[in-house]
Design an enzyme around this catalytic site. Structure first.
Site, PDB file in Angstrom:
ATOM      1  N   LEU A  34      44.174  41.865  33.467  1.00  0.00           N
ATOM      2  CA  LEU A  34      43.196  41.389  34.454  1.00  0.00           C
ATOM      3  C   LEU A  34      41.813  41.127  33.860  1.00  0.00           C
ATOM      4  CD1 LEU A  34      44.188  43.406  37.672  1.00  0.00           C
ATOM      5  CD2 LEU A  34      44.824  41.074  37.034  1.00  0.00           C
ATOM      6  N   ASP A  52      47.911  46.511  29.337  1.00  0.00           N
ATOM      7  CA  ASP A  52      47.425  45.674  28.241  1.00  0.00           C
ATOM      8  C   ASP A  52      48.402  45.796  27.072  1.00  0.00           C
ATOM      9  OD1 ASP A  52      44.169  44.879  27.276  1.00  0.00           O
ATOM     10  OD2 ASP A  52      45.844  44.881  25.857  1.00  0.00           O
ATOM     11  N   PHE A  74      52.519  34.941  28.317  1.00  0.00           N
ATOM     12  CA  PHE A  74      51.329  34.099  28.484  1.00  0.00           C
ATOM     13  C   PHE A  74      50.060  34.781  27.994  1.00  0.00           C
ATOM     14  CE2 PHE A  74      54.121  32.780  31.990  1.00  0.00           C
ATOM     15  CZ  PHE A  74      54.061  31.403  31.894  1.00  0.00           C
ATOM     16  N   ASN A  93      43.821  40.551  19.815  1.00  0.00           N
ATOM     17  CA  ASN A  93      44.518  40.410  21.090  1.00  0.00           C
ATOM     18  C   ASN A  93      45.788  39.559  20.964  1.00  0.00           C
ATOM     19  OD1 ASN A  93      44.249  40.814  24.125  1.00  0.00           O
ATOM     20  ND2 ASN A  93      44.553  38.608  23.983  1.00  0.00           N
ATOM     21  N   TYR A 142      41.770  30.230  17.538  1.00  0.00           N
ATOM     22  CA  TYR A 142      42.696  30.259  18.681  1.00  0.00           C
ATOM     23  C   TYR A 142      44.015  29.565  18.311  1.00  0.00           C
ATOM     24  CZ  TYR A 142      44.900  28.553  22.927  1.00  0.00           C
ATOM     25  OH  TYR A 142      45.821  28.232  23.883  1.00  0.00           O
ATOM     26  N   PHE A 170      49.990  20.671  26.430  1.00  0.00           N
ATOM     27  CA  PHE A 170      48.809  19.821  26.288  1.00  0.00           C
ATOM     28  C   PHE A 170      47.812  20.335  27.346  1.00  0.00           C
ATOM     29  CE2 PHE A 170      49.651  16.802  22.859  1.00  0.00           C
ATOM     30  CZ  PHE A 170      50.840  17.369  22.430  1.00  0.00           C
ATOM     31  N   ASN A 171      47.145  19.510  28.148  1.00  0.00           N
ATOM     32  CA  ASN A 171      46.100  20.055  29.034  1.00  0.00           C
ATOM     33  C   ASN A 171      46.661  20.435  30.402  1.00  0.00           C
ATOM     34  OD1 ASN A 171      44.694  18.639  26.857  1.00  0.00           O
ATOM     35  ND2 ASN A 171      42.862  19.084  28.033  1.00  0.00           N
ATOM     36  N   HIS A 188      36.514  23.812  31.416  1.00  0.00           N
ATOM     37  CA  HIS A 188      37.477  22.711  31.459  1.00  0.00           C
ATOM     38  C   HIS A 188      37.002  21.542  32.317  1.00  0.00           C
ATOM     39  CE1 HIS A 188      40.048  26.033  29.986  1.00  0.00           C
ATOM     40  NE2 HIS A 188      40.440  25.054  29.192  1.00  0.00           N
TER      41      HIS A 188
HETATM   42  N1  UDP Z   1      34.929  17.474  28.480  1.00  0.00           N
HETATM   43  C1  UDP Z   1      33.721  16.870  28.854  1.00  0.00           C
HETATM   44  N2  UDP Z   1      32.829  17.632  29.544  1.00  0.00           N
HETATM   45  C2  UDP Z   1      33.044  18.941  29.878  1.00  0.00           C
HETATM   46  C3  UDP Z   1      34.283  19.536  29.508  1.00  0.00           C
HETATM   47  C4  UDP Z   1      35.189  18.767  28.795  1.00  0.00           C
HETATM   48  O1  UDP Z   1      33.486  15.707  28.569  1.00  0.00           O
HETATM   49  O2  UDP Z   1      32.162  19.573  30.490  1.00  0.00           O
HETATM   50  C5  UDP Z   1      35.917  16.684  27.735  1.00  0.00           C
HETATM   51  C6  UDP Z   1      36.270  17.262  26.372  1.00  0.00           C
HETATM   52  O3  UDP Z   1      35.434  16.726  25.381  1.00  0.00           O
HETATM   53  C7  UDP Z   1      37.736  16.840  26.211  1.00  0.00           C
HETATM   54  C8  UDP Z   1      38.262  16.729  27.639  1.00  0.00           C
HETATM   55  O4  UDP Z   1      37.105  16.693  28.481  1.00  0.00           O
HETATM   56  O5  UDP Z   1      37.797  15.571  25.637  1.00  0.00           O
HETATM   57  C9  UDP Z   1      39.121  17.912  28.045  1.00  0.00           C
HETATM   58  O6  UDP Z   1      38.423  19.102  27.742  1.00  0.00           O
HETATM   59  P1  UDP Z   1      38.891  20.521  28.251  1.00  0.00           P
HETATM   60  O7  UDP Z   1      37.844  21.497  27.808  1.00  0.00           O
HETATM   61  O8  UDP Z   1      39.194  20.458  29.709  1.00  0.00           O
HETATM   62  O9  UDP Z   1      40.253  20.767  27.503  1.00  0.00           O
HETATM   63  P2  UDP Z   1      40.620  20.740  25.925  1.00  0.00           P
HETATM   64  O10 UDP Z   1      41.138  19.359  25.655  1.00  0.00           O
HETATM   65  O11 UDP Z   1      39.399  21.080  25.169  1.00  0.00           O
HETATM   66  O12 UDP Z   1      41.690  21.767  25.811  1.00  0.00           O
END
Ligand code: UDP
Length: 322
Positions: A34, A52, A74, A93, A142, A170-171, A188
């Protein structure tokens, strides 16, 4: 394999996977420290244990007291920037925690694991779409911790017969029922764009407009968390046939500007924008070749349109519970 231990199951992707697995008839025990997870996000049907991975005694108790057939793992720290300034925190961690988990699993003869890996293990892309054979040269601590865990699995497979699937996300994006993206601090793109639209932050900083892409902003592959959740269940169900690494992305790239446009369309409101300089370590384009996930897991993606993904995030954001 009915009884699952979901480690880090109170996090964004973990809690969705818990819900999805419960809906598909699995019994789920969730452990989470948490620190970043949200207890409210854990489905009531799961048994929750506050623990943990660095606390070996508690971990051993869980395996002693519960019936566990497989683990979905995760639990990790996942702030790229922080991993660069405080790598010790990440190695401790993400690596020691995972070694503890694996060792207790083996003590109890549990040899099935599905792991959250990341496209950050690839580092600077040499080509796109990125397939699983793309060289892995992570550019931050990371990404290196995730790659090291993938490698540990391979050695444990040879020596101890561990079955493992590392899912390289990916994202992750979007929301599912009452679970959405909520990090503190939030870094993000999609949640920040939605907060800017709501007026909770002044504006969204667009990091770089001079990339070698059509509109000059970075391109990423945004995959809905419900699609990630289904892939974890399918990975579990395919562990007896396959051990290895699989990409999870839509295969489609979306630029920062396109995300902002989708959010404006979905919300019907303007997003205040500030054009800023590039963020260190951001490659211009990252998107997945997802053939392997489709072929090996029989994975089907439900959310293919970025507007549909952003819509779920917006609906969650305006009624958010945590
Ligand atoms: N990004 C941005 N402004 C922000 C946060 C992110 O322009 O405040 C852009 C960042 O440069 C990347 C994309 O959005 O190209 C996704 O970033 P995020 O941090 O969401 O995920 P990542 O790809 O870093 O895992």
């Amino acid at each position: 394999m009915k009884n699952l231990l979901i480690v880090g199951g109170a996090g964004y992707i973990g809690s969705c996977t818990v819900k999805h697995c419960l809906d598909h008839g699995y019994n789920c025990i969730v452990i989470d420290n948490l620190i970043y997870g949200h207890k409210e996000a854990v489905d009531q049907r799961a048994k929750f244990i506050h623990a943990d991975l660095l606390d070996l005694y508690s971990l051993k108790q869980v395996f002693k007291n519960e019936k566990i057939d497989a683990v979905i793992h995760f639990a990790a720290f996942a702030y790229v920037g922080e991993s660069v300034v405080d790598p010790q925190k990440y190695y401790k961690n993400n690596i020691i925690g995972t070694l503890n988990l694996l060792n207790v699993m083996l003590e109890h003869n549990v040899k099935n694991i599905v792991f959250s890996s990341t496209c950050a293990t690839y580092g600077e892309p040499q080509y796109t779409p990125i397939d699983e054979n793309h060289p892995q040269n992570p550019i931050n601590a990371y990404g290196r911790t995730k790659l090291m865990v993938e490698q540990i699995f391979k050695d444990y497979e040879i020596a101890y017969g561990l079955r493992h699937i590392s899912l390289r996300y990916f994202n992750a994006a979007g929301a599912m029922e009452d679970i959405g993206e909520s990090h503190d601090p939030e870094t993000h793109l999609i949640p920040l764009v939605l907060k800017a639209i709501k007026g909770e932050i002044e504006c969204i900083n667009v990091f770089g407009t001079d990339y070698d892409t059509e509109d000059g902003t970075c391109i990423r592959d945004y995959i809905h968390i419900e699609d990630l959740a289904s892939a974890h269940r399918l990975a579990l169900e395919n562990l007896s046939q396959y051990s290895g690494c699989i990409n999870l992305g839509t295969g489609v790239g979306t630029s920062v500007k396109e995300i902002i446009q989708a959010a404006e369309e979905v919300s019907g409101k303007k997003c205040p924008i500030k054009y800023a300089s590039r963020r260190a370590g951001d490659p211009a384009k990252l998107f997945a070749d997802n053939k392997k996930a489709k072929e090996i897991l029989g994975w089907e993606i439900k959310y293919k349109d970025i507007k549909d993904i952003v819509k779920t995030a917006w609906e969650w954001e305006i009624n958010r519970k945590f």
